[in-house]
Enzyme design. Structure first.
Site, short mmCIF file in Angstrom:
data_model
loop_
_atom_site.label_atom_id
_atom_site.label_comp_id
_atom_site.label_asym_id
_atom_site.label_seq_id
_atom_site.Cartn_x
_atom_site.Cartn_y
_atom_site.Cartn_z
N GLU A 1 17.97 8.76 -0.22
CA GLU A 1 17.11 8.35 -1.15
C GLU A 1 16.65 7.28 -1.04
OE1 GLU A 1 20.01 8.62 -4.16
OE2 GLU A 1 21.23 8.86 -3.17
N SER B 1 -1.01 -19.66 5.49
CA SER B 1 -0.61 -18.15 5.98
C SER B 1 0.00 -18.94 6.81
CB SER B 1 -2.12 -17.30 6.18
OG SER B 1 -2.39 -18.00 7.42
N LYS C 1 33.07 10.95 -4.67
CA LYS C 1 31.41 11.19 -4.64
C LYS C 1 30.94 10.33 -2.80
CE LYS C 1 28.39 10.46 -6.58
NZ LYS C 1 27.68 9.92 -7.87
N THR D 1 9.69 28.82 -4.30
CA THR D 1 7.93 28.14 -4.77
C THR D 1 9.14 28.44 -6.68
OG1 THR D 1 7.83 30.81 -5.91
CG2 THR D 1 7.31 30.40 -3.90
N HIS D 2 8.82 27.43 -6.82
CA HIS D 2 8.74 26.25 -8.39
C HIS D 2 10.05 26.47 -8.01
CE1 HIS D 2 5.22 28.64 -9.70
NE2 HIS D 2 5.53 29.66 -9.24
N SER E 1 31.05 5.80 -4.15
CA SER E 1 30.71 5.63 -5.33
C SER E 1 32.22 4.28 -5.64
CB SER E 1 31.23 6.25 -6.43
OG SER E 1 31.45 5.80 -8.09
N LYS F 1 -2.56 -8.77 5.00
CA LYS F 1 -1.35 -9.34 6.38
C LYS F 1 0.06 -8.70 5.40
CE LYS F 1 -4.16 -12.63 8.33
NZ LYS F 1 -5.24 -12.08 7.70
N TYR G 1 -16.88 -12.35 5.94
CA TYR G 1 -15.46 -12.93 5.18
C TYR G 1 -15.18 -13.78 4.40
CZ TYR G 1 -11.28 -15.51 5.97
OH TYR G 1 -9.41 -15.87 6.03
N GLN H 1 -6.84 -13.00 3.84
CA GLN H 1 -5.69 -13.25 4.43
C GLN H 1 -4.57 -12.61 3.86
OE1 GLN H 1 -5.46 -17.70 5.26
NE2 GLN H 1 -3.49 -17.73 3.51
N ASN I 1 27.24 9.93 -2.19
CA ASN I 1 26.17 9.40 -1.78
C ASN I 1 25.00 10.05 -0.87
OD1 ASN I 1 26.94 9.65 -4.61
ND2 ASN I 1 26.82 7.18 -4.51
N1 ARG Z 1 -6.01 -17.55 7.80
C1 ARG Z 1 -7.35 -16.81 7.85
C2 ARG Z 1 -6.72 -15.58 7.69
O1 ARG Z 1 -5.49 -14.98 7.23
C3 ARG Z 1 -7.91 -16.98 8.57
C4 ARG Z 1 -9.46 -16.57 8.96
C5 ARG Z 1 -10.06 -18.02 7.84
N2 ARG Z 1 -11.37 -18.09 7.76
C6 ARG Z 1 -11.67 -18.89 7.35
N3 ARG Z 1 -12.74 -19.20 7.51
N4 ARG Z 1 -11.12 -20.10 6.46
O2 ARG Z 1 -7.97 -14.95 7.26
#
Ligand code: ARG
Length: 476
Positions: free
Chosen positions: A306, A39, A299, A171-172, A293, A341, A333, A338, A301
């Site tokens: 948008e 990651s 134009k 309205t509408h 455009s 994120k 966990y 992961q 825009n």
């Molecule tokens: N890179 C992992 C995450 O974002 C960190 C935690 C990893 N923990 C594990 N037991 N593999 O979740």
């Protein structure tokens, strides 16, 4: 997946076995698996918070006697050097080391030797990442809050300037009753005020320290969770270690806030786009927020609103991603986490960009008062006022509604708005109508009559704007 660990060029990957957990493994991890499970490409954004969390943890270890003061100094100095390397772009990230946490820990050990390896005592990456991401999001929330307030101030200031400007209310999307443009703008402010409140709620709930939950069950070391919580400005340590390492509610709550905010910005965008069109001409957006455009020379825009409207779907998508990510996870966990994120990062980035775009654009809006007034004069926007007038003269509302309906039909047939009819013409529908009817048939009379809290009268708009500015100034 074969046993061998060769990359395309046939060389052995030096990703090899990760030194943080490789003890029980007999063969190096497959090169594809190393890439698939890493990651670091995206979670390196958490580096400042990871280091902040590690320093707090190390201070706690020293306080409870697990590290001595010399070791603590070495760890803090080493981490601070790594922090500068990272912020200056000199740090070399390694995918083989999987994530931000192990990259930083390996760099520390390389720098200070065996003492670096002591940092992870009484901690797991599970409570580490849960801490980092809360710290990161809390920092982002503290940036987003003032940008919402700033946008609100721009909107309210424009509302004050346009408190007397009359436009059709819809309205509408059909002309309904005249309103003041200032009143319309203050409606936007209310949406954002609720968003601000939701964001504050999210911050409140996320602000508990998971540190000390370790992998899932807590730790047998004599840790001091109150100390690390205070060190990291969390309101308290979290209650339950299993929950703490697996909880991502705060990320979902943030994305829910963000989706709602974006929905509001999208609705506002939609109005700006309509109003900037040749058909409405209620506003002018400065050229710098528009593009032309390549084929149609006339134009201009409204690209910025948008795009904000378009990015709303993206943020809502991130909310759905996170909800789906969490829905089947057993405690505690799981590696699935992961995947929290990128959606969260993207939602934060998108919200910040859109708030910035709006913060620049709103104060630059030029209201075309004549066009708004002209539009309000069309479409029988004072029909309700005529009905209310007849009620004051003693006619039940349902009957006056009927009478005014006939007057409107007459107006449509003769292409005349109510205010353009003569007294004689109006009297064809009720002999109770007198000269004073024109006080209510004018647009100014109509808006001024709605003179109560929350109403559209200019006087009320000014008072509401003053209250709004005071609230923005004093809350946090
Ligand atoms: N890179 C992992 C995450 O974002 C960190 C935690 C990893 N923990 C594990 N037991 N593999 O979740």
């Amino acid at each position: 997946m074969g046993k061998s660990n060769k990359n395309k060029a046939g060389q052995l990957e030096n990703s090899a076995t990760n030194s943080s957990w490789g003890g029980r493994f007999n063969e190096p991890v497959d090169a594809f698996v190393a890439r698939f499970t890493a990651s670091v490409d995206f979670d390196q954004r958490l580096a400042p918070q990871d280091i902040q969390g590690s320093i707090a943890h190390a201070k706690m270890l020293e306080k409870v006697g697990i590290l001595d003061s010399g070791e603590l100094t070495q760890i803090i100095d080493g981490l601070q050097e790594i922090a500068s390397e990272i912020s200056e772009g000199r740090f070399v990230w390694s995918q083989a080391l999987e994530d931000v946490h192990m990259n930083i820990e390996a760099a520390l050990t390389e720098r200070i030797g065996i003492v670096g390896k002591k940092l992870h005592t009484g901690r797991s990456r599970n409570d580490q990442v849960a801490t980092d991401i809360r710290l990161w999001l809390r920092d982002q929330i503290d940036t987003i809050k003032p940008s919402i307030s700033q946008l609100q101030r721009h909107i309210v200031n424009l509302a004050v300037a346009e408190a007397n400007t009359i436009m059709p209310g819809f309205t509408h999307l059909q002309t309904a009753q005249p309103v003041t443009f200032g009143h319309h703008l203050l409606a936007w402010n209310e949406m954002l005020e609720r968003d601000f409140g939701r964001l504050c709620d999210c911050r409140k709930r996320l602000n508990q320290s998971p540190l000390g939950s370790a992998a899932l069950a807590g730790t047998s070391y004599p840790i001091d969770r109150e100390f690390t919580a205070a060190e990291l400005a969390f309101s308290k340590p979290s209650e339950n270690s299993l929950d703490s390492v697996s909880d991502r509610d705060f990320a979902i709550e943030f994305c829910a806030f963000a989706s709602m905010l974006m929905t509001h910005l999208s609705r506002i965008s939609e109005e700006l786009i309509l109003w900037a069109s040749a058909q409405f001409q209620f506003i002018d957006l400065p050229d710098r927020f528009c593009t032309g455009s390549s084929i149609m020379p006339q134009k201009k825009n409204p690209d910025v609103p948008e795009l904000v409207r378009g990015k709303t779907g993206r943020v809502t998508g991130q909310l759905i991603s996170l909800l789906t990510l969490m829905k089947a996870q057993p405690l505690a966990y799981n590696k699935d986490n992961q995947e929290d994120k990128e959606p969260l990062f993207d939602a934060v980035d998108t919200v910040l960009d859109c708030l910035r775009a709006f913060g620049d654009m709103i104060p630059a809006i030029q209201a075309n008062r004549e066009a708004m007034y002209g539009a309000a004069r069309k479409g029988f926007s004072t029909a309700t006022d005529l009905a209310d007038y007849l009620v004051c003269k003693g006619i039940p509302f349902r009957d006056s509604h009927e009478i005014v309906g006939r007057a409107v039909a007459y107006g449509i047939a003769n292409n005349k708005d109510l205010g353009e009819m003569s007294l004689k013409e109006l009297q064809r529908f009720s002999d109770l109508i007198e000269q004073d009817v024109f006080d209510v048939l004018t647009l100014e009379g109509s808006v001024a009559a709605r003179n109560h809290m929350g109403g559209t009268a200019p006087e009320q708009v000014k008072a509401a704007a003053a209250r709004a500015l005071e609230l923005i100034r004093t809350r946090n």
